[in-house]
Design a protein around this motif. Structure first.
Motif, short mmCIF file in Angstrom:
data_model
loop_
_atom_site.label_atom_id
_atom_site.label_comp_id
_atom_site.label_asym_id
_atom_site.label_seq_id
_atom_site.Cartn_x
_atom_site.Cartn_y
_atom_site.Cartn_z
N VAL A 1 0.84 -1.21 0.00
CA VAL A 1 0.00 0.00 0.00
C VAL A 1 0.87 1.25 0.00
O VAL A 1 0.65 2.18 -0.79
N VAL A 2 1.88 1.29 0.87
CA VAL A 2 2.76 2.46 0.94
C VAL A 2 3.50 2.65 -0.39
O VAL A 2 3.60 3.76 -0.92
N THR A 3 3.99 1.56 -0.97
CA THR A 3 4.70 1.64 -2.24
C THR A 3 3.77 2.09 -3.36
O THR A 3 4.15 2.93 -4.19
N GLY A 4 2.56 1.57 -3.39
CA GLY A 4 1.60 1.97 -4.41
C GLY A 4 1.28 3.46 -4.34
O GLY A 4 1.22 4.14 -5.37
N PHE B 1 4.36 5.37 -5.60
CA PHE B 1 4.50 5.30 -7.05
C PHE B 1 3.45 6.15 -7.76
O PHE B 1 3.69 6.63 -8.86
N ALA B 2 2.29 6.33 -7.14
CA ALA B 2 1.25 7.15 -7.76
C ALA B 2 1.49 8.65 -7.55
O ALA B 2 1.25 9.45 -8.44
N LEU B 3 1.98 9.02 -6.37
CA LEU B 3 2.10 10.44 -6.03
C LEU B 3 3.42 11.09 -6.41
O LEU B 3 3.44 12.23 -6.88
#
Length: 153
Positions: A55-58, A61-63
């Motif tokens: 979740v943190v990585t996603g 990667f999005a922001l």
């Protein structure tokens, strides 16, 4: 990759690794019995740790590419690096999974496990190094034979 890295690039990589290893040790995820219990569907703590990391990585990667146009420490542009899903990925994944199941530890956690006093993990680390060497040797031999075949045409 950019060679004009920020001077703090390597020290931050080192500190990040220390924090990662400490977190694995503190959460007991560097203990092979915890990993083996997860793989046998007896303890789902590792699932929550990996899910939280995903979740943190996603989110990152999005922001991050929307907030910055270049990576702050390397100056590289953000972009997706797509790799093909082929036979090598399947074979490598299978070997990785078997090694993970036999040793009860993945490569990152193996170093942390050594740091918390698990000396027997040296066998798994030795296997990782031997496997990496064999794979590198095989890949260089394959590249050499492809180059020779291309030169013969």
């Amino acid at each position: 990759m950019s060679r004009n890295r920020h001077p703090l690039f390597m020290p931050l990589i080192f500190v990040g690794g220390l924090i990662f290893g400490f977190g694995l040790g503190f959460s007991h995820m560097a203990r092979p019995e915890v990993v083996l219990n997860f793989l046998q569907f007896e303890d789902f703590g590792l699932l929550f740790v990996m899910g939280g990391a995903a979740v943190v990585t996603g989110i990152a990667f999005a922001l991050v590419p929307r907030l910055f146009d270049r990576a702050p420490l390397t100056g590289d542009t953000y972009g997706r690096r797509l790799k093909s899903f082929d036979r090598n990925v399947l074979i490598g994944g299978a070997i990785f999974g078997v090694g993970w199941g036999l040793s009860g530890i993945c490569p990152g956690a193996a170093y942390a496990s050594l740091g918390v006093g698990n000396v027997t993990i040296l066998w798994a680390l030795a296997g990782m190094f031997v496997g990496a060497y064999i794979q590198g040797y095989w890949r260089s031999q394959r590249a050499a034979s492809e180059t020779a075949a291309a030169g013969a045409d």
